[in-house]
Write a protein that holds these residues in place. Structure first.
Motif, PDB file in Angstrom:
ATOM      1  N   GLU A  32       1.759 -45.195  15.511  1.00  0.00           N
ATOM      2  CA  GLU A  32       0.383 -45.696  15.386  1.00  0.00           C
ATOM      3  C   GLU A  32       0.046 -45.906  13.919  1.00  0.00           C
ATOM      4  O   GLU A  32      -0.543 -46.914  13.553  1.00  0.00           O
ATOM      5  CB  GLU A  32      -0.601 -44.717  16.028  1.00  0.00           C
ATOM      6  CG  GLU A  32      -0.550 -44.703  17.530  1.00  0.00           C
ATOM      7  CD  GLU A  32      -1.480 -43.668  18.126  1.00  0.00           C
ATOM      8  OE1 GLU A  32      -2.318 -43.088  17.405  1.00  0.00           O
ATOM      9  OE2 GLU A  32      -1.374 -43.434  19.348  1.00  0.00           O
ATOM     10  N   ARG A  43      -6.582 -47.128  14.243  1.00  0.00           N
ATOM     11  CA  ARG A  43      -5.640 -46.268  14.975  1.00  0.00           C
ATOM     12  C   ARG A  43      -5.891 -46.326  16.488  1.00  0.00           C
ATOM     13  O   ARG A  43      -4.957 -46.325  17.283  1.00  0.00           O
ATOM     14  CB  ARG A  43      -5.746 -44.843  14.456  1.00  0.00           C
ATOM     15  CG  ARG A  43      -4.632 -43.985  14.945  1.00  0.00           C
ATOM     16  CD  ARG A  43      -4.607 -42.656  14.230  1.00  0.00           C
ATOM     17  NE  ARG A  43      -3.334 -42.042  14.509  1.00  0.00           N
ATOM     18  CZ  ARG A  43      -2.628 -41.378  13.631  1.00  0.00           C
ATOM     19  NH1 ARG A  43      -3.081 -41.221  12.421  1.00  0.00           N
ATOM     20  NH2 ARG A  43      -1.483 -40.845  13.966  1.00  0.00           N
ATOM     21  N   GLU A  44      -7.150 -46.372  16.879  1.00  0.00           N
ATOM     22  CA  GLU A  44      -7.480 -46.455  18.307  1.00  0.00           C
ATOM     23  C   GLU A  44      -6.933 -47.750  18.912  1.00  0.00           C
ATOM     24  O   GLU A  44      -6.440 -47.765  20.035  1.00  0.00           O
ATOM     25  CB  GLU A  44      -8.988 -46.385  18.519  1.00  0.00           C
ATOM     26  CG  GLU A  44      -9.380 -46.411  19.981  1.00  0.00           C
ATOM     27  CD  GLU A  44     -10.880 -46.309  20.200  1.00  0.00           C
ATOM     28  OE1 GLU A  44     -11.296 -46.568  21.333  1.00  0.00           O
ATOM     29  OE2 GLU A  44     -11.611 -45.979  19.262  1.00  0.00           O
ATOM     30  N   SER A  47      -3.249 -47.311  19.341  1.00  0.00           N
ATOM     31  CA  SER A  47      -3.022 -46.399  20.462  1.00  0.00           C
ATOM     32  C   SER A  47      -3.177 -47.118  21.797  1.00  0.00           C
ATOM     33  O   SER A  47      -2.349 -46.962  22.707  1.00  0.00           O
ATOM     34  CB  SER A  47      -3.991 -45.226  20.377  1.00  0.00           C
ATOM     35  OG  SER A  47      -3.830 -44.364  21.472  1.00  0.00           O
TER      36      SER A  47
END
Length: 77
Positions: A32, A43-44, A47
């Protein structure tokens, strides 16, 4: 702005790399953190893209080791 969510666009990019042989079966996909730096996403977002690849059977989650391409014939969703 594209109507396609960023995580889907990233998943498409990674899927194309998988299809092109950049990540053969048994190899690890970018983390990530690497994805955030390489593709300039949160990052989300990275992910969610990895989760989408896992849901499609193109990768699997490892324990604390990120996503890996399943070895040929060893894993199916």
């Amino acid at each position: 702005m594209s109507p396609v969510p960023r995580y889907r666009r990233l998943a498409v990019i990674l899927r194309k790399a998988i299809d092109a042989g950049e990540y053969p079966p048994g190899s690890r996909l970018p983390s990530e953190k690497t994805s955030t730096q390489t593709y300039g996403v949160a990052r989300e977002t990275a992910s969610k893209a990895m989760d989408a690849l896992a849901a499609d059977g193109l990768a699997r989650h490892g324990s604390r080791r990120g996503l890996a391409r399943p070895a040929r014939g060893c894993w199916r969703p």
